[in-house]
Design a protein around this motif. Structure first.
Motif, short mmCIF file in Angstrom:
data_model
loop_
_atom_site.label_atom_id
_atom_site.label_comp_id
_atom_site.label_asym_id
_atom_site.label_seq_id
_atom_site.Cartn_x
_atom_site.Cartn_y
_atom_site.Cartn_z
N TRP A 129 0.84 -1.19 0.00
CA TRP A 129 0.00 0.00 0.00
C TRP A 129 0.88 1.25 0.00
O TRP A 129 0.82 2.06 -0.92
N LEU A 130 1.71 1.33 1.01
CA LEU A 130 2.51 2.54 1.17
C LEU A 130 3.56 2.65 0.06
O LEU A 130 3.70 3.69 -0.59
N TRP A 131 4.27 1.55 -0.16
CA TRP A 131 5.35 1.58 -1.14
C TRP A 131 4.84 1.87 -2.56
O TRP A 131 5.38 2.76 -3.24
N PRO A 132 3.79 1.20 -3.02
CA PRO A 132 3.29 1.54 -4.36
C PRO A 132 2.92 3.00 -4.50
O PRO A 132 3.16 3.62 -5.54
N ILE A 133 2.33 3.57 -3.43
CA ILE A 133 1.93 4.97 -3.52
C ILE A 133 3.16 5.86 -3.70
O ILE A 133 3.19 6.75 -4.56
N ILE A 134 4.16 5.59 -2.90
CA ILE A 134 5.38 6.39 -3.01
C ILE A 134 6.07 6.12 -4.35
O ILE A 134 6.48 7.03 -5.06
N ASN A 135 6.13 4.84 -4.68
CA ASN A 135 6.87 4.45 -5.88
C ASN A 135 6.24 5.03 -7.14
O ASN A 135 6.93 5.50 -8.04
N SER A 136 4.90 5.03 -7.19
CA SER A 136 4.26 5.55 -8.40
C SER A 136 4.54 7.04 -8.54
O SER A 136 4.64 7.57 -9.65
N PHE A 137 4.65 7.72 -7.38
CA PHE A 137 5.02 9.14 -7.45
C PHE A 137 6.41 9.29 -8.06
O PHE A 137 6.64 10.15 -8.92
N LEU A 138 7.32 8.41 -7.62
CA LEU A 138 8.68 8.48 -8.16
C LEU A 138 8.68 8.12 -9.65
O LEU A 138 9.36 8.76 -10.46
N ILE A 139 7.88 7.11 -10.01
CA ILE A 139 7.84 6.68 -11.41
C ILE A 139 7.34 7.80 -12.32
O ILE A 139 7.74 7.90 -13.48
N SER A 140 6.45 8.67 -11.73
CA SER A 140 5.93 9.74 -12.58
C SER A 140 7.03 10.71 -13.02
O SER A 140 6.81 11.55 -13.89
N PHE A 141 8.20 10.59 -12.40
CA PHE A 141 9.35 11.41 -12.83
C PHE A 141 10.38 10.59 -13.62
O PHE A 141 11.53 10.95 -13.71
N GLN A 142 9.95 9.47 -14.15
CA GLN A 142 10.85 8.63 -14.94
C GLN A 142 10.36 8.60 -16.38
O GLN A 142 9.15 8.50 -16.63
N ASN A 143 11.28 8.64 -17.29
CA ASN A 143 10.91 8.36 -18.67
C ASN A 143 10.86 6.85 -18.80
O ASN A 143 11.87 6.17 -18.77
N THR A 144 9.65 6.31 -18.93
CA THR A 144 9.49 4.85 -18.94
C THR A 144 9.34 4.32 -20.36
O THR A 144 8.97 3.17 -20.57
N ARG A 145 9.60 5.18 -21.34
CA ARG A 145 9.51 4.70 -22.72
C ARG A 145 10.88 4.31 -23.27
O ARG A 145 11.00 3.97 -24.44
N VAL A 146 11.91 4.45 -22.42
CA VAL A 146 13.24 4.00 -22.83
C VAL A 146 13.66 2.88 -21.90
O VAL A 146 13.10 2.73 -20.81
N ASN A 147 14.60 2.10 -22.31
CA ASN A 147 15.08 1.00 -21.49
C ASN A 147 16.59 1.16 -21.30
O ASN A 147 17.32 1.22 -22.29
N PRO A 148 17.12 1.26 -20.12
CA PRO A 148 16.39 1.31 -18.85
C PRO A 148 15.71 2.67 -18.65
O PRO A 148 16.05 3.63 -19.32
N TRP A 149 14.74 2.71 -17.64
CA TRP A 149 14.03 3.96 -17.35
C TRP A 149 15.04 5.03 -16.94
O TRP A 149 16.04 4.75 -16.32
N ARG A 150 14.72 6.27 -17.33
CA ARG A 150 15.62 7.36 -17.01
C ARG A 150 14.87 8.46 -16.28
O ARG A 150 13.73 8.77 -16.62
N PHE A 151 15.55 9.05 -15.28
CA PHE A 151 14.90 10.12 -14.53
C PHE A 151 14.75 11.36 -15.40
O PHE A 151 15.66 11.73 -16.14
N SER A 152 13.56 11.96 -15.33
CA SER A 152 13.34 13.22 -16.04
C SER A 152 12.20 13.94 -15.35
O SER A 152 11.11 13.38 -15.20
N LEU A 153 12.45 15.16 -14.94
CA LEU A 153 11.42 15.91 -14.22
C LEU A 153 10.22 16.19 -15.10
O LEU A 153 9.08 16.22 -14.64
N THR A 154 10.44 16.39 -16.38
CA THR A 154 9.39 16.97 -17.21
C THR A 154 8.77 16.04 -18.22
O THR A 154 7.72 16.37 -18.78
N VAL A 155 9.35 14.88 -18.46
CA VAL A 155 8.87 14.13 -19.61
C VAL A 155 7.39 13.78 -19.47
O VAL A 155 6.62 13.90 -20.43
#
Ligand SMILES: Nc1ncnc2c1ncn2[C@@H]1O[C@H](COP(=O)(O)OP(=O)(O)O)[C@@H](O)[C@H]1O
Ligand SMILES: [Mg+2]
Lengths: 360, 286
Positions: free
Chosen positions: B23-49
């Motif tokens: 519960w707690l971890w997915p909530i936090i993790n999804s927030f972090l994922i929202s700052f990842q470019n997940t269309r590249v492999n491996p995922w890359r951090f990006s504030l704005t993508v």
């Protein structure tokens, strides 16, 4: 203002009859108290007068007009509920004015009436609070205020003081009495508390199990109860009832002996036909015992407990397992003995037959 | 820490562990994922993508618009309907009350797929009973699944049908907590039934109604089932695509979890904001 007439009023809930043909006259301006034990139909009777319950049979007239088919809102009555039933979301000022406002009463007149009621009940300072911010006594005052504002023909009160503490109850009782003097409007007041009934009423209606047992002025009921139930209900502490046996009948009345102590014999001025040997009840109020030797006969009882209240004392005693209460105004200490001899005066005793009817 | 507290925590530990993991971890993790470019492999951090794309994406604005339209129409209509149903349910004149109570509550219990299938049948253009009824009063048939406006109406009707009874039961509980003698006092005060409803019942129900509104706002913000199952995955042509559907499409069709997470956080933030606004308005009027 108006008087009321109840003629053969019957109330049934489904097949279950709770009021069995009530007949009653209430004069204009009278303060009438319905009193009786819980569940005897007092509220039902009152609610039929208000129109909140339908009348199953019989007629109710207010001011000479049959109101069976008149909507409660058109009966010009106001009711004060045990639970106060104030509108919880409105200030108490608005609680008082709400009904008039909804009916398009002119604003100045509404304000005048609210101010008048607030003056009578001395509730001016609290007018802008909500019911939840008031004490029980204050709430009840506003509930009465809401009734006054209506300027009804008849006030109905359903156990208005039952939720208040003892001291406040006495205070409000006095105020309701004062209110009646001031307004002179017909009031019908329901209570299970005989003290309230005795202190407030012009006329008491004693009810038991849906039947009117007796109607009369407070002292009339006290001095002259129609039956054992009324005798036991009116007066505090309760009247004592001692089992007795008819010994015989002479010119001066009926002679009975106590079952608890057959040596105690008493002749009462009773002229009803009675059979010698039949079982009866001898009723005597705690306050009507006299000193030993001062009455017509003496009896000796065993003391269980004595309560000394200062102005008077109550002795809780038994005579052969039959309990009785004796009031002794002059005694402030019980003494050391655990028995007490007191006198009975025939003129202050009542006799009831096995069915509880009064033998006169 | 006293021993008895430590023992208490020991007993709580399994629950806390599961709670933290799922519960707690997915909530936090999804927030972090929202700052990842997940269309590249491996995922890359990006504030704005993702957040940058969100504010410029017409599909997002379309979904937001659809969701808000449904919210603004459906919630008030449903709550009003639920209030009326509750008052009728509460009427002493009503016979067989438990039956109605069950009937009103049943839609919540029915499986979503079954209910969606029945709705699709009822609103079918050629065979549906609804179009038959419309035809019987001389109106032309409505193509519920091909016309954008009609499809929105269909979603609103379906959601209202499913949740009105549920809210009515909650409001009924509120109604039953209003003491009857208040109404008796009002009757003797010569206040009519309609006036009683507007001046006594409604004000006293306000907290409960507000609660229902907040629940419904949260539910509608997440709306997914009806546009997915009834109007063909947000059809026609995205006319009933809601934020919930867009999230699903981005996350589980395109596997773009970063963008889906950003949408998820937007939904949650909007739900909180609108609910707070409701509570604020409700309190203000008091
Ligand atoms: N709405 C009702 N339905 C069925 N029975 C009722 C109803 N109201 C009162 N009764 C019954 O009528 C009797 C008298 O009730 P009530 O008038 O409230 O008594 P009281 O006010 O003297 O305590 C009781 O036995 C009560 O159970
Ligand atoms: Mg009662």
């Amino acid at each position: 203002m108006a008087g009321l007439t109840l003629t053969n009023v019957i109330k049934r809930f489904g097949a279950y009859e709770v009021v069995h043909g009530a007949n009653l006259e209430i004069a204009d301006g009278e303060f009438v108290v319905f009193v009786g034990p819980s569940g005897c139909g007092k509220s039902t009777l009152l609610r039929m007068i208000a129109g909140l319950e339908d009348v199953s049979e019989g007629t109710i007239e207010i001011g000479g007009i049959a109101v069976n088919d008149v909507e409660p809102s058109e009966r010009r009555i106001a009711m004060v509920f045990q639970s106060y039933a104030l509108y919880p979301h409105m200030t108490v000022r608005r609680n008082l004015s709400f009904g008039l406002q909804m009916n398009g009463n002119p604003k100045e007149d509404t304000e005048r009436r609210v101010a008048h009621a607030a003056n009578i009940l001395q509730i001016n300072e609290l007018m802008d609070r909500r019911p939840g911010q008031l004490s029980g006594g204050q709430r009840q005052r506003f509930a009465i205020g809401r009734a006054i504002v209506r300027e009804p023909q008849v006030f109905l009160f359903d156990e208005p003081l039952s939720n208040l503490d003892a001291e406040l109850r006495v205070q409000m009782r006095v105020e309701i009495s004062r209110l009646h003097k001031q307004l002179g409007t017909t009031m019908i007041y329901v209570t299970h508390d005989q003290t309230e009934a005795m202190t407030l009423a012009d006329k008491i209606v004693v009810l038991r199990a849906g039947r009117i047992e007796q109607v009369g002025a407070p002292l009339e009921l006290y001095d002259n109860p129609a039956n054992q139930f009324v005798a036991g209900f009116v007066g505090s502490p309760k009247m004592n009832f001692l089992k007795a046996r008819i010994e015989g009948k002479g010119a001066s009345g009926v002679t009975v002996s106590l079952r608890a102590d057959p040596r105690v014999k008493l002749t009462l001025p009773v002229s009803s036909a009675v059979a010698a040997g039949s079982q009866v009840m001898l009723g005597v109020r705690p306050e009507h015992f006299v000193n030993a030797g001062a009455g017509d006969t003496d009896l000796t009882v065993r003391i269980d407990v004595a309560e000394h209240l200062g102005h008077t004392s109550y002795v809780y005693a038994t005579i052969s397992d039959e309990p009785l209460i004796i009031e002794r105004p002059e005694s402030r200490h019980g003494g050391d003995s655990d028995s007490l001899t007191i006198g009975l005066s025939a003129a202050r005793c009542f006799l009831f037959d096995a069915e509880g009817s009064r033998l006169r | 820490m006293p021993l008895r507290n430590r023992i208490a925590y020991a007993f709580l530990a399994p629950y806390l562990l599961i709670f933290a993991t799922f519960w707690l971890w997915p909530i936090i993790n999804s927030f972090l994922i929202s700052f990842q470019n997940t269309r590249v492999n491996p995922w890359r951090f990006s504030l704005t993508v993702n957040w940058g794309r969100l504010v410029a994406d017409p599909a997002f604005y379309n979904a937001l618009y659809n969701t808000l339209i449904i919210l603004v129409i459906q919630v008030p209509v449903m709550i009003a309907l639920a209030t009326v149903m509750a008052v009728l349910l509460n009427s002493p004149l009503l016979k067989a009350r438990p039956l109605y109570r069950f009937a009103f509550f049943a839609p919540v219990v029915v499986g979503e797929v079954a209910y969606a299938a029945v709705f699709r049948l009822m609103f079918s253009i050629d065979f549906g009973i609804i179009n038959k009824l419309i035809g019987s009063v001389g109106l032309p048939p409505v193509s519920w699944f091909d016309n954008g406006t009609a499809a929105m109406a269909l979603v609103i009707i379906a959601v209202t049908w499913r949740w009105a009874g549920y809210n009515a039961i909650i409001i009924l509980a509120g109604l039953q907590s209003i003491p009857g003698d208040v109404y008796e006092a009002a009757t003797l005060d010569r206040v009519g039934k309609v006036q009683q409803f507007f001046h006594i019942t409604l004000p006293l129900l306000k907290p409960i109604i507000l609660f229902c509104v907040v629940l419904s706002v949260i539910g509608t913000m997440q709306l997914f089932t009806e546009p997915f199952l009834i109007t063909n995955r947000g059809g026609p042509g995205g006319a009933t695509e809601t934020l919930g559907l867009l999230l699903y499409r981005q996350g589980f069709t395109s596997l773009n979890f970063g963008y889906a997470s950003a949408i998820a956080y937007t939904i949650a933030a909007l739900a909180v904001a609108i609910s707070l606004l409701n509570l604020f308005i409700g309190r203000e009027a008091k």
